[in-house]
Design a protein around this motif. Structure first.
Motif, PDB file in Angstrom:
ATOM      1  N   GLY A 177       4.160   9.531  10.885  1.00  9.38           N
ATOM      2  CA  GLY A 177       5.084   8.401  10.751  1.00  9.38           C
ATOM      3  C   GLY A 177       5.389   7.726  12.079  1.00  9.38           C
ATOM      4  N   MET A 178       5.661   8.510  13.119  1.00  5.12           N
ATOM      5  CA  MET A 178       5.976   7.927  14.422  1.00  5.12           C
ATOM      6  C   MET A 178       4.758   7.252  15.038  1.00  5.12           C
ATOM      7  SD  MET A 178       9.149   8.250  14.728  1.00  5.12           S
ATOM      8  CE  MET A 178       9.118   7.423  16.316  1.00  5.12           C
ATOM      9  N   SER A 179       3.589   7.843  14.855  1.00  2.00           N
ATOM     10  CA  SER A 179       2.366   7.229  15.375  1.00  2.00           C
ATOM     11  C   SER A 179       2.105   5.891  14.702  1.00  2.00           C
ATOM     12  CB  SER A 179       1.168   8.167  15.155  1.00  2.00           C
ATOM     13  OG  SER A 179       1.359   9.394  15.804  1.00  2.00           O
ATOM     14  N   TYR A 180       2.364   5.830  13.410  1.00  2.00           N
ATOM     15  CA  TYR A 180       2.175   4.579  12.681  1.00  2.00           C
ATOM     16  C   TYR A 180       3.165   3.517  13.157  1.00  2.00           C
ATOM     17  CZ  TYR A 180       1.764   1.237   8.904  1.00  2.00           C
ATOM     18  OH  TYR A 180       1.574   0.077   8.189  1.00  2.00           O
ATOM     19  N   ILE A 181       4.419   3.902  13.322  1.00  2.00           N
ATOM     20  CA  ILE A 181       5.440   2.942  13.759  1.00  2.00           C
ATOM     21  C   ILE A 181       5.106   2.384  15.143  1.00  2.00           C
ATOM     22  CG2 ILE A 181       7.856   2.726  14.475  1.00  2.00           C
ATOM     23  CD1 ILE A 181       8.537   4.716  12.226  1.00  2.00           C
ATOM     24  N   VAL A 182       4.750   3.263  16.072  1.00  3.56           N
ATOM     25  CA  VAL A 182       4.388   2.811  17.429  1.00  3.56           C
ATOM     26  C   VAL A 182       3.195   1.859  17.367  1.00  3.56           C
ATOM     27  CG1 VAL A 182       3.417   3.565  19.638  1.00  3.56           C
ATOM     28  CG2 VAL A 182       5.335   4.816  18.621  1.00  3.56           C
ATOM     29  N   SER A 183       2.185   2.222  16.599  1.00  2.03           N
ATOM     30  CA  SER A 183       0.964   1.416  16.526  1.00  2.03           C
ATOM     31  C   SER A 183       1.233   0.041  15.935  1.00  2.03           C
ATOM     32  CB  SER A 183      -0.096   2.147  15.690  1.00  2.03           C
ATOM     33  OG  SER A 183      -0.417   3.398  16.253  1.00  2.03           O
ATOM     34  N   ILE A 184       1.929  -0.013  14.825  1.00  2.83           N
ATOM     35  CA  ILE A 184       2.125  -1.298  14.150  1.00  2.83           C
ATOM     36  C   ILE A 184       3.032  -2.208  14.963  1.00  2.83           C
ATOM     37  CG2 ILE A 184       4.110  -0.609  12.742  1.00  2.83           C
ATOM     38  CD1 ILE A 184       1.136  -2.799  11.616  1.00  2.83           C
ATOM     39  N   LEU A 185       4.046  -1.659  15.610  1.00  2.00           N
ATOM     40  CA  LEU A 185       4.934  -2.495  16.412  1.00  2.00           C
ATOM     41  C   LEU A 185       4.200  -3.113  17.597  1.00  2.00           C
ATOM     42  CD1 LEU A 185       8.271  -0.433  16.458  1.00  2.00           C
ATOM     43  CD2 LEU A 185       7.774  -2.538  15.187  1.00  2.00           C
ATOM     44  N   LEU A 186       3.379  -2.335  18.268  1.00  2.00           N
ATOM     45  CA  LEU A 186       2.642  -2.868  19.409  1.00  2.00           C
ATOM     46  C   LEU A 186       1.572  -3.865  18.973  1.00  2.00           C
ATOM     47  CD1 LEU A 186       2.290   0.267  21.701  1.00  2.00           C
ATOM     48  CD2 LEU A 186       3.454  -1.863  22.256  1.00  2.00           C
ATOM     49  N   LEU A 187       0.863  -3.543  17.903  1.00  2.00           N
ATOM     50  CA  LEU A 187      -0.209  -4.433  17.456  1.00  2.00           C
ATOM     51  C   LEU A 187       0.340  -5.746  16.905  1.00  2.00           C
ATOM     52  CD1 LEU A 187      -2.654  -1.891  15.769  1.00  2.00           C
ATOM     53  CD2 LEU A 187      -2.905  -3.025  17.977  1.00  2.00           C
ATOM     54  N   MET A 188       1.463  -5.683  16.210  1.00  2.00           N
ATOM     55  CA  MET A 188       2.057  -6.919  15.700  1.00  2.00           C
ATOM     56  C   MET A 188       2.527  -7.810  16.840  1.00  2.00           C
ATOM     57  SD  MET A 188       4.192  -5.605  12.345  1.00  2.00           S
ATOM     58  CE  MET A 188       4.914  -7.210  12.065  1.00  2.00           C
ATOM     59  N   GLY A 189       2.988  -7.192  17.925  1.00  2.00           N
ATOM     60  CA  GLY A 189       3.400  -7.972  19.068  1.00  2.00           C
ATOM     61  C   GLY A 189       2.250  -8.637  19.794  1.00  2.00           C
ATOM     62  N   ILE A 190       1.043  -8.143  19.552  1.00  3.70           N
ATOM     63  CA  ILE A 190      -0.138  -8.679  20.232  1.00  3.70           C
ATOM     64  C   ILE A 190      -0.891  -9.670  19.357  1.00  3.70           C
ATOM     65  CG2 ILE A 190      -2.379  -8.069  21.230  1.00  3.70           C
ATOM     66  CD1 ILE A 190      -1.059  -5.252  21.745  1.00  3.70           C
ATOM     67  N   HIS A 191      -1.117  -9.290  18.089  1.00  2.00           N
ATOM     68  CA  HIS A 191      -1.994 -10.069  17.218  1.00  2.00           C
ATOM     69  C   HIS A 191      -1.279 -10.805  16.093  1.00  2.00           C
ATOM     70  CE1 HIS A 191      -5.573  -8.430  19.122  1.00  2.00           C
ATOM     71  NE2 HIS A 191      -5.094  -7.211  18.950  1.00  2.00           N
ATOM     72  N   GLY A 192      -0.037 -10.472  15.810  1.00  2.00           N
ATOM     73  CA  GLY A 192       0.625 -11.079  14.671  1.00  2.00           C
ATOM     74  C   GLY A 192       0.502 -10.205  13.434  1.00  2.00           C
ATOM     75  N   ASN A 193       1.126 -10.612  12.371  1.00  2.00           N
ATOM     76  CA  ASN A 193       1.177  -9.797  11.165  1.00  2.00           C
ATOM     77  C   ASN A 193      -0.059 -10.042  10.305  1.00  2.00           C
ATOM     78  OD1 ASN A 193       1.943  -8.171   9.102  1.00  2.00           O
ATOM     79  ND2 ASN A 193       3.696  -9.389   8.461  1.00  2.00           N
TER      80      ASN A 193
END
Length: 241
Positions: A177-193
């Motif tokens: 769960g924490m790995s997913y949260i970290v990954s999605i937050l960083l990737l959304m900040g870079i590429h968008g949703n």
């Protein structure tokens, strides 16, 4: 130049505050942060906290300095130099009582040394061109691995064994769960949703969880951050370019 007004004094003079170059302020900010983490860990130890809890406070607190380094745009050589220095200190601490609070985990582990190596390796590989991969790998180790250990030890009522090591489903689910949260937050900040980001984050989280399950000698502090960053980089190149 910053100045501290002394108009309230009878002499009426103004005395300039000491000035530091940008790199000096960067080092000072990191030193203050690490000092606060040290005080928190010492307070926990003095209040009767377990050695593992103290170690995880230091593990998670020091790892989060990567966010400060990213925000301050610190040069890569500083991170690499710091990791080399800390790596040498940790190697010496296995022979001499330099860092007893970090290495007294009740088992033979080189996790602290691997921790330093992973930070240096990720900084060298990604900091100049794509620092968010380095940040992602380190934060997955910090939050995923850190909370997985704490929750697994406190609430791990459903154990399982893998490669001779005992884990818990509660701890592994926390890692995922924490790995997913970290990954999605960083990737959304870079590429968008984008829908690909959700899939990429799931794969990264699954990879990190699998790597964390094999933690003999603390090697997960090396494989989790580096493996997560490499998978994130490869999947982004394959699916988002």
């Amino acid at each position: 130049m910053l100045r501290f007004p002394l108009s309230s004094f009878s002499d009426g003079f103004s005395t300039p505050l000491p000035t530091l170059p940008p790199i000096g302020w960067q080092i000072l900010a990191v030193a203050v942060w690490l000092g606060l983490i040290g005080l928190l860990a010492e307070g926990l130890r003095r209040s009767g906290g377990s050695a593992e809890a103290v170690r995880k406070v230091v593990h998670m607190g020091t790892g989060n300095v990567i966010l400060l380094a990213w925000w301050l745009d610190m040069p890569a050589w500083m991170g690499i130099s710091a990791s080399i220095l800390f790596g040498i200190i940790t190697l010496l601490s296995y022979r001499f009582p330099i860092l007893p609070g970090l290495n007294s985990v009740g088992r033979k582990s080189f996790g602290t040394f691997f921790y330093a190596v992973s930070i240096g390796a990720l900084t060298a590989a990604f900091w100049q061109t794509a620092p968010y991969y380095a940040v992602m790998g380190i934060l997955i180790m910090v939050w995923g691995d850190g909370l997985a250990a704490l929750i697994g030890q406190r609430w791990g009522n459903h154990p399982y064994k893998l490669w001779g090591m005992q884990k818990s489903w509660e701890g592994s689910l926390t890692m995922f769960g924490m790995s997913y949260i970290v990954s999605i937050l960083l990737l959304m900040g870079i590429h968008g949703n984008l829908w690909q980001l959700w899939l990429i984050s799931l794969i990264i989280a699954a990879t990190a969880t699998a790597l964390e399950a094999f933690s003999k000698l603390g090697v997960d502090n090396l494989t989790v951050p580096i493996g997560s960053a490499i998978v994130a980089f490869w999947l982004n190149q394959a699916l988002l370019v």
